[in-house]
Scaffold this motif. Sequence first.
Motif, mmCIF file in Angstrom:
data_model
loop_
_atom_site.group_PDB
_atom_site.id
_atom_site.type_symbol
_atom_site.label_atom_id
_atom_site.label_comp_id
_atom_site.label_asym_id
_atom_site.label_seq_id
_atom_site.Cartn_x
_atom_site.Cartn_y
_atom_site.Cartn_z
ATOM 1 N N LYS A 105 15.421 53.066 36.022
ATOM 2 C CA LYS A 105 14.014 53.389 36.201
ATOM 3 C C LYS A 105 13.800 54.142 37.497
ATOM 4 C CE LYS A 105 9.540 51.291 35.231
ATOM 5 N NZ LYS A 105 8.846 50.035 34.896
ATOM 6 N N GLY A 106 13.066 55.245 37.412
ATOM 7 C CA GLY A 106 12.826 56.069 38.586
ATOM 8 C C GLY A 106 13.833 57.192 38.756
ATOM 9 N N ARG A 107 14.950 57.109 38.049
ATOM 10 C CA ARG A 107 15.989 58.162 38.135
ATOM 11 C C ARG A 107 16.158 58.910 36.824
ATOM 12 N NH1 ARG A 107 21.173 56.810 38.928
ATOM 13 N NH2 ARG A 107 20.989 54.777 37.933
ATOM 14 N N PHE A 108 15.967 58.226 35.710
ATOM 15 C CA PHE A 108 16.148 58.838 34.395
ATOM 16 C C PHE A 108 14.793 59.031 33.736
ATOM 17 C CE2 PHE A 108 20.684 57.101 33.338
ATOM 18 C CZ PHE A 108 21.145 57.568 34.566
ATOM 19 N N THR A 109 14.696 60.109 32.925
ATOM 20 C CA THR A 109 13.475 60.390 32.177
ATOM 21 C C THR A 109 13.841 60.741 30.746
ATOM 22 O OG1 THR A 109 12.393 61.259 34.172
ATOM 23 C CG2 THR A 109 11.396 61.807 32.050
ATOM 24 N N ILE A 110 13.195 60.070 29.810
ATOM 25 C CA ILE A 110 13.413 60.358 28.396
ATOM 26 C C ILE A 110 12.240 61.175 27.875
ATOM 27 C CG2 ILE A 110 12.328 58.227 27.552
ATOM 28 C CD1 ILE A 110 14.589 58.111 25.426
ATOM 29 N N SER A 111 12.536 62.135 27.003
ATOM 30 C CA SER A 111 11.488 62.969 26.433
ATOM 31 C C SER A 111 11.938 63.456 25.064
ATOM 32 C CB SER A 111 11.185 64.162 27.353
ATOM 33 O OG SER A 111 12.324 64.989 27.502
ATOM 34 N N LYS A 112 11.005 64.042 24.324
ATOM 35 C CA LYS A 112 11.368 64.535 23.001
ATOM 36 C C LYS A 112 10.772 65.899 22.758
ATOM 37 C CE LYS A 112 7.558 62.498 20.310
ATOM 38 N NZ LYS A 112 6.930 63.678 19.789
ATOM 39 N N ASP A 113 11.431 66.649 21.901
ATOM 40 C CA ASP A 113 10.914 67.913 21.380
ATOM 41 C C ASP A 113 10.820 67.709 19.880
ATOM 42 O OD1 ASP A 113 10.546 70.468 20.320
ATOM 43 O OD2 ASP A 113 11.648 71.415 21.949
ATOM 44 N N ALA A 114 9.623 67.370 19.415
ATOM 45 C CA ALA A 114 9.451 67.043 18.000
ATOM 46 C C ALA A 114 9.749 68.236 17.104
ATOM 47 C CB ALA A 114 8.032 66.531 17.756
ATOM 48 N N ALA A 115 9.445 69.428 17.562
ATOM 49 C CA ALA A 115 9.670 70.622 16.741
ATOM 50 C C ALA A 115 11.159 70.833 16.473
ATOM 51 C CB ALA A 115 9.074 71.846 17.409
ATOM 52 N N LYS A 116 11.983 70.445 17.449
ATOM 53 C CA LYS A 116 13.435 70.629 17.301
ATOM 54 C C LYS A 116 14.150 69.342 16.898
ATOM 55 C CE LYS A 116 13.656 74.315 20.771
ATOM 56 N NZ LYS A 116 14.250 74.755 22.064
ATOM 57 N N ASN A 117 13.408 68.238 16.809
ATOM 58 C CA ASN A 117 14.021 66.934 16.494
ATOM 59 C C ASN A 117 15.107 66.579 17.513
ATOM 60 O OD1 ASN A 117 12.549 65.982 14.295
ATOM 61 N ND2 ASN A 117 14.382 65.482 13.144
ATOM 62 N N ILE A 118 14.780 66.773 18.768
ATOM 63 C CA ILE A 118 15.731 66.476 19.841
ATOM 64 C C ILE A 118 15.081 65.520 20.843
ATOM 65 C CG2 ILE A 118 17.110 67.398 21.753
ATOM 66 C CD1 ILE A 118 17.272 70.032 20.306
ATOM 67 N N VAL A 119 15.853 64.560 21.295
ATOM 68 C CA VAL A 119 15.421 63.662 22.359
ATOM 69 C C VAL A 119 16.348 63.890 23.550
ATOM 70 C CG1 VAL A 119 15.170 61.267 23.087
ATOM 71 C CG2 VAL A 119 14.443 61.964 20.799
ATOM 72 N N TYR A 120 15.762 64.018 24.717
ATOM 73 C CA TYR A 120 16.525 64.304 25.932
ATOM 74 C C TYR A 120 16.550 63.095 26.863
ATOM 75 C CZ TYR A 120 15.669 69.149 24.486
ATOM 76 O OH TYR A 120 15.604 70.328 23.786
ATOM 77 N N ASP A 148 17.047 63.028 30.871
ATOM 78 C CA ASP A 148 17.296 63.689 32.146
ATOM 79 C C ASP A 148 17.701 62.639 33.168
ATOM 80 O OD1 ASP A 148 14.745 65.720 31.099
ATOM 81 O OD2 ASP A 148 16.646 66.569 31.797
ATOM 82 N N MET A 149 18.886 62.818 33.717
ATOM 83 C CA MET A 149 19.451 61.835 34.639
ATOM 84 C C MET A 149 19.558 62.474 36.024
ATOM 85 S SD MET A 149 22.392 60.199 32.175
ATOM 86 C CE MET A 149 23.406 61.669 32.243
ATOM 87 N N ASN A 150 18.850 61.921 36.981
ATOM 88 C CA ASN A 150 18.853 62.426 38.343
ATOM 89 C C ASN A 150 19.463 61.395 39.283
ATOM 90 O OD1 ASN A 150 17.397 64.880 37.693
ATOM 91 N ND2 ASN A 150 15.567 63.602 37.495
ATOM 92 N N ASN A 151 19.897 61.891 40.438
ATOM 93 C CA ASN A 151 20.481 61.016 41.455
ATOM 94 C C ASN A 151 21.528 60.092 40.837
ATOM 95 O OD1 ASN A 151 20.891 59.825 43.964
ATOM 96 N ND2 ASN A 151 19.173 58.390 43.722
ATOM 97 N N LEU A 152 22.457 60.688 40.138
ATOM 98 C CA LEU A 152 23.475 59.894 39.446
ATOM 99 C C LEU A 152 24.350 59.144 40.432
ATOM 100 C CD1 LEU A 152 24.294 62.430 36.644
ATOM 101 C CD2 LEU A 152 23.656 60.039 36.270
ATOM 102 N N LYS A 153 24.774 57.964 40.011
ATOM 103 C CA LYS A 153 25.614 57.099 40.820
ATOM 104 C C LYS A 153 26.921 56.824 40.086
ATOM 105 C CE LYS A 153 21.457 54.751 42.504
ATOM 106 N NZ LYS A 153 20.763 53.452 42.651
ATOM 107 N N PRO A 154 27.970 56.486 40.819
ATOM 108 C CA PRO A 154 29.246 56.170 40.142
ATOM 109 C C PRO A 154 29.087 55.085 39.075
ATOM 110 C CG PRO A 154 29.618 56.461 42.472
ATOM 111 C CD PRO A 154 28.122 56.502 42.277
ATOM 112 N N GLU A 155 28.184 54.143 39.277
ATOM 113 C CA GLU A 155 27.991 53.085 38.288
ATOM 114 C C GLU A 155 27.290 53.570 37.026
ATOM 115 O OE1 GLU A 155 27.109 53.026 41.537
ATOM 116 O OE2 GLU A 155 25.174 52.000 41.832
ATOM 117 N N ASP A 156 26.846 54.828 37.005
ATOM 118 C CA ASP A 156 26.305 55.409 35.782
ATOM 119 C C ASP A 156 27.410 55.952 34.879
ATOM 120 O OD1 ASP A 156 23.662 56.768 37.790
ATOM 121 O OD2 ASP A 156 23.534 55.023 36.443
ATOM 122 N N THR A 157 28.643 55.938 35.349
ATOM 123 C CA THR A 157 29.766 56.406 34.545
ATOM 124 C C THR A 157 29.888 55.566 33.286
ATOM 125 O OG1 THR A 157 30.997 57.259 36.443
ATOM 126 C CG2 THR A 157 32.276 56.652 34.482
#
Length: 126
Positions: free
Chosen positions: A64-79, A81-90
């Motif tokens: 929370k606060g680093r990742f953002t989920i979003s969608k593009d309904a026209a393309k049927n894609i969900v994204y 976005d991962m920011n400030n990645l940490k080694p524990e996100d591996t």
Amino acid sequence: VQLQASGGGVVQAGDSLRLSCVVSGFALDDYAIGWFRQAPGKGREGVSYIDTTNNTPYYSTSVKGRFTISKDAAKNIVYLDMNNLKPEDTALYYCAADRLSWATVERFIMNSFIYWGRGTLVTVSS
């Protein structure tokens, strides 16, 4: 029904990545689309999901606060976005889908979404 995750890679701590989940075989309406991950030697955990009827997101406390989920309904894609990645996100990141219901949050926490795609590997070096 197919979900295909992509966008993983090798990055350094503090970098950003965008994961994409292409959904085919059904429209996004009335589904929760979620991202899950499994780190080496650990169990699978839910990262985030989105209620596609109203775009309401849900995040685990670890992202929370680093990742953002979003969608593009026209393309049927969900994204994811991962920011400030940490080694524990591996981890190997998966996208999954489930019919929306009163139990969606519980099913997300229990990793029991119905439809799953193959994962995409994210490696964060320190």
